[in-house]
Design a protein around this motif. Structure first.
Motif, mmCIF file in Angstrom:
data_model
loop_
_atom_site.group_PDB
_atom_site.id
_atom_site.type_symbol
_atom_site.label_atom_id
_atom_site.label_comp_id
_atom_site.label_asym_id
_atom_site.label_seq_id
_atom_site.Cartn_x
_atom_site.Cartn_y
_atom_site.Cartn_z
ATOM 1 N N SER A 1 -50.341 -73.544 32.250
ATOM 2 C CA SER A 1 -51.167 -72.486 32.831
ATOM 3 C C SER A 1 -51.363 -71.387 31.779
ATOM 4 N N PRO A 2 -52.547 -70.778 31.742
ATOM 5 C CA PRO A 2 -52.836 -69.822 30.660
ATOM 6 C C PRO A 2 -52.075 -68.516 30.830
ATOM 7 N N ALA A 3 -51.722 -67.907 29.697
ATOM 8 C CA ALA A 3 -50.991 -66.641 29.708
ATOM 9 C C ALA A 3 -51.318 -65.865 28.441
ATOM 10 N N LEU A 4 -51.292 -64.554 28.567
ATOM 11 C CA LEU A 4 -51.450 -63.652 27.432
ATOM 12 C C LEU A 4 -50.102 -63.043 27.074
ATOM 13 N N TYR A 5 -49.840 -62.899 25.778
ATOM 14 C CA TYR A 5 -48.710 -62.092 25.326
ATOM 15 C C TYR A 5 -49.187 -60.646 25.358
ATOM 16 N N SER A 6 -48.619 -59.848 26.263
ATOM 17 C CA SER A 6 -49.150 -58.514 26.529
ATOM 18 C C SER A 6 -48.038 -57.486 26.480
ATOM 19 N N VAL A 7 -48.223 -56.460 25.655
ATOM 20 C CA VAL A 7 -47.244 -55.370 25.555
ATOM 21 C C VAL A 7 -48.002 -54.047 25.454
ATOM 22 N N PHE A 8 -47.555 -53.061 26.223
ATOM 23 C CA PHE A 8 -48.083 -51.694 26.134
ATOM 24 C C PHE A 8 -46.930 -50.786 25.743
ATOM 25 N N VAL A 9 -47.058 -50.133 24.593
ATOM 26 C CA VAL A 9 -46.011 -49.227 24.117
ATOM 27 C C VAL A 9 -46.646 -47.905 23.716
ATOM 28 N N THR A 10 -46.097 -46.824 24.223
ATOM 29 C CA THR A 10 -46.443 -45.508 23.710
ATOM 30 C C THR A 10 -45.168 -44.687 23.610
ATOM 31 N N THR A 11 -45.302 -43.485 23.099
ATOM 32 C CA THR A 11 -44.146 -42.625 22.859
ATOM 33 C C THR A 11 -44.087 -41.518 23.912
ATOM 34 N N MET A 12 -43.037 -40.690 23.822
ATOM 35 C CA MET A 12 -42.945 -39.528 24.691
ATOM 36 C C MET A 12 -42.430 -38.343 23.899
ATOM 37 N N ASP A 13 -42.768 -37.162 24.367
ATOM 38 C CA ASP A 13 -42.212 -35.938 23.802
ATOM 39 C C ASP A 13 -40.763 -35.841 24.280
ATOM 40 N N LEU A 14 -39.830 -36.008 23.372
ATOM 41 C CA LEU A 14 -38.422 -36.074 23.757
ATOM 42 C C LEU A 14 -37.861 -34.717 24.184
ATOM 43 N N LYS A 15 -38.662 -33.652 24.062
ATOM 44 C CA LYS A 15 -38.261 -32.351 24.591
ATOM 45 C C LYS A 15 -38.740 -32.175 26.025
ATOM 46 N N SER A 16 -40.012 -32.524 26.270
ATOM 47 C CA SER A 16 -40.583 -32.292 27.603
ATOM 48 C C SER A 16 -40.569 -33.523 28.497
ATOM 49 N N GLY A 17 -40.512 -34.715 27.915
ATOM 50 C CA GLY A 17 -40.592 -35.955 28.674
ATOM 51 C C GLY A 17 -42.004 -36.419 28.935
ATOM 52 N N ALA A 18 -43.006 -35.726 28.415
ATOM 53 C CA ALA A 18 -44.404 -36.100 28.649
ATOM 54 C C ALA A 18 -44.793 -37.269 27.747
ATOM 55 N N PRO A 19 -45.519 -38.261 28.272
ATOM 56 C CA PRO A 19 -46.022 -39.343 27.421
ATOM 57 C C PRO A 19 -46.985 -38.805 26.370
ATOM 58 N N THR A 20 -46.951 -39.405 25.204
ATOM 59 C CA THR A 20 -47.858 -39.025 24.119
ATOM 60 C C THR A 20 -48.591 -40.268 23.626
ATOM 61 N N TYR A 21 -49.790 -40.059 23.113
ATOM 62 C CA TYR A 21 -50.656 -41.187 22.750
ATOM 63 C C TYR A 21 -51.226 -40.990 21.349
ATOM 64 N N GLY A 22 -51.469 -42.109 20.683
ATOM 65 C CA GLY A 22 -52.059 -42.052 19.358
ATOM 66 C C GLY A 22 -51.119 -41.541 18.292
ATOM 67 N N THR A 23 -49.813 -41.604 18.550
ATOM 68 C CA THR A 23 -48.847 -41.133 17.565
ATOM 69 C C THR A 23 -48.639 -42.190 16.480
ATOM 70 N N PRO A 24 -48.165 -41.779 15.307
ATOM 71 C CA PRO A 24 -47.901 -42.778 14.257
ATOM 72 C C PRO A 24 -46.927 -43.860 14.704
ATOM 73 N N GLU A 25 -45.926 -43.469 15.498
ATOM 74 C CA GLU A 25 -44.914 -44.436 15.924
ATOM 75 C C GLU A 25 -45.516 -45.509 16.841
ATOM 76 N N SER A 26 -46.330 -45.091 17.813
ATOM 77 C CA SER A 26 -46.942 -46.084 18.700
ATOM 78 C C SER A 26 -47.967 -46.922 17.946
ATOM 79 N N SER A 27 -48.622 -46.330 16.952
ATOM 80 C CA SER A 27 -49.572 -47.103 16.142
ATOM 81 C C SER A 27 -48.850 -48.201 15.376
ATOM 82 N N LEU A 28 -47.723 -47.863 14.775
ATOM 83 C CA LEU A 28 -46.944 -48.874 14.057
ATOM 84 C C LEU A 28 -46.483 -49.972 15.009
ATOM 85 N N ALA A 29 -46.068 -49.585 16.208
ATOM 86 C CA ALA A 29 -45.629 -50.584 17.183
ATOM 87 C C ALA A 29 -46.752 -51.553 17.527
#
Length: 522
Positions: free
Chosen positions: A308-336
């Protein structure tokens, strides 16, 4: 419907009409280069590889360690645990552990490429190989536009966004939930959502996954459109489920995986991870965890139905470790995201990544900067399916009409980029130099006139005219121009043809199912 009727239907609508059992009756964006309006993109540029062989093996080894030592929790679904136990895993309550290499070997029966069939065969897409498929934002409870502002989505919003998707040449696939229709009862809205996909778009669809019963409804609606036997051998519904990271699957997720795999439909099982909260703060550890989770989901689909067909699918982003808010487009998530594509390709599976992501609340500089930073890694690494490619705002809580239009045009530019650079007699332009003679401007020569329509992509949203011309038109910024564009597209929208008997049967099924249950708003 007679054989002649089916032939006439296929000719009139472009929709494949396969034999049915006896009880069943059988605005646009500005023109862009041809490759941008095909049913999917075939990339002609190489993918960028970030990690070395040693680094990739390090991530894979850590994923195997997690699967063996920590294991995967499967809550509320002893049947899924039993499938893994029969395949050689050890089961202790709801904890499943795997010997090194077992999960990878179970994933090996999933196909490296597969076709997602649309009700219009010319819109079908192929996952895997050198192909790239894009789909817009998925799962937003809110919508926003510059006139009405932020609000809960309605079924009308869902229909309008689906119409914009249909008209966007570089968006190739429906999401499961382009916005949540809050004006329809929770237990019934999946019926309207799937019918909205099937009626207002003839591109491939995604299915309901919140309960197995809603998945079965999706499959029945697909069988009405494609015919009873078609789904046995063809993928026509993509099921997108989320892992309950870290290292946990609940019964809703495993139930949906099993429902769609049993029907030979495609599974996209996604560790949806905010690093630092749902995984380690460091990206190598996050990648190992995500790899283990993604493989475990795919392995389950294969135990239910090999091949049966399947996709290898992963969603990774970072968070502000002070506030806990998700962050997007960061260098770390880009590398991931560069690494995610490599890991999936090493499994020999089509790979899905995230797209134009942002935490911004509207189409502004932050939105576009974060979106481009998020989109670039999967594009350049070679992802096959780029989900959340248009409309995403506010960390996915909101889909914006203006943002949708800006992202959709950017997707067309990306499609042009992935075509690569042609080097042939025409593009080397020897005749232009001969014709130029003593002139100093190529603008009026024959070569330029012959290539004017295809030399450069033409997008409608950017304004490159003079300051005076821009001022005369009202000094509109990108957001205002996007509002004008999407409203005009909806005014010009033409519904893709659908066989009237099929349309009636869709309505009858939904009416019957809705009548069988009381409204539930939670």
């Amino acid at each position: 419907m007679t054989h002649g009727d089916r032939d006439e239907h296929h000719s009139a609508t472009g929709t494949k009409d396969v034999p049915r059992r006896r009880s069943r009756r059988t605005g646009r964006f500005r023109d862009t280069p041809t490759a941008c309006v095909s049913p999917y993109i075939v990339r002609r540029i190489p993918g960028f590889e970030l990690l070395s062989q040693e680094a990739l093996e390090g991530v894979e080894t850590q994923a195997d360690w997690l699967l063996a030592e920590i294991g995967i929790r499967i809550t509320g679904d002893p049947g899924a645990c039993a499938l893994f136990k029969d395949a050689g895993a050890s089961v202790d309550g709801d904890r499943v552990r795997f010997d090194r290499g077992l999960v990878r070997s179970l994933c090996a029966t999933a196909p490296s490429t597969f076709t997602m069939h649309a009700r219009n065969p010319s819109r079908s897409v192929v996952f895997g190989g050198d192909n790239v498929v894009m789909a817009p934002a998925d799962g937003a409870p809110f919508v926003t536009d510059m006139k009405q502002g932020r609000r809960y989505g309605t079924i009308k919003d869902h229909q309008n966004l689906t119409k914009l998707l249909q008209c966007a040449p570089a968006l190739h696939h429906n999401p499961a939930l382009i916005c949540e229709p809050s004006d329809v009862p929770v237990n019934k809205r999946h019926l309207d959502i799937v019918c909205s996909q099937l009626r207002y778009s003839d591109k491939p669809i995604m299915g309901a996954v919140s309960t197995p019963e809603r998945g079965e409804d999706t499959l029945e609606l697909a069988r009405i459109v494609f015919g009873d036997g078609f789904l046995d051998d063809h993928a026509a519904v993509l099921a997108g489920t989320a892992v309950q990271s870290p290292l946990t699957f609940n019964a809703e997720t495993t139930g949906a995986i099993r429902t769609y795999a049993t029907a030979n439909q495609a599974n996209m099982i996604t560790p949806f991870i905010i690093a630092g909260a749902m995984s380690p703060a460091t990206m190598a550890g996050t990648l190992a965890q995500a790899h283990a989770e993604a493989m475990a989901g795919i392995a389950l689909s294969q135990l239910v139905r090999k091949g049966s067909p399947a996709l290898y699918s992963v969603f990774v982003t970072t968070m502000d470790l002070k506030s806990g808010a998700p962050t997007y487009g960061t260098p770390e998530s880009s590398l991931a995201n560069f690494a995610i594509v490599q890991l999936g390709r090493r499994l020999g599976l089509p790979v899905r990544c995230g797209g134009h992501l942002t935490g911004s609340k509207l189409l502004d500089a932050q939105a576009m900067e974060e979106s481009v930073a998020s989109m670039t890694p999967p594009v350049m690494a070679g992802a096959h399916f780029i989900h959340q490619s248009a409309g995403w705002l506010e960390g996915g809580l909101t889909i914006g009409f203006e943002k949708f239009i800006a992202d959709a045009e950017k997707c067309s530019s990306i499609a042009r980029l992935l075509q690569g650079l042609d080097v042939d007699d025409n593009t080397l332009a020897g005749d232009a130099f001969l014709e130029l003679g003593d002139e100093s401007n190529f603008l009026g020569c024959g070569h330029t006139l012959r290539n004017a329509a295809t030399a450069n992509i033409r997008t409608e949203l950017p304004d490159s005219d003079s300051f005076e011309a821009w001022t005369d038109r009202g000094s509109k910024d990108t957001r205002e121009r996007a509002y004008t564009l999407w409203t005009r597209i909806l005014e010009d929208y033409e519904k893709p043809p659908i066989n009237s008997a099929v349309d009636e049967e869709l309505t009858a099924y939904c009416t019957r199912r809705k009548a069988s249950m009381d409204d539930a708003w939670y």
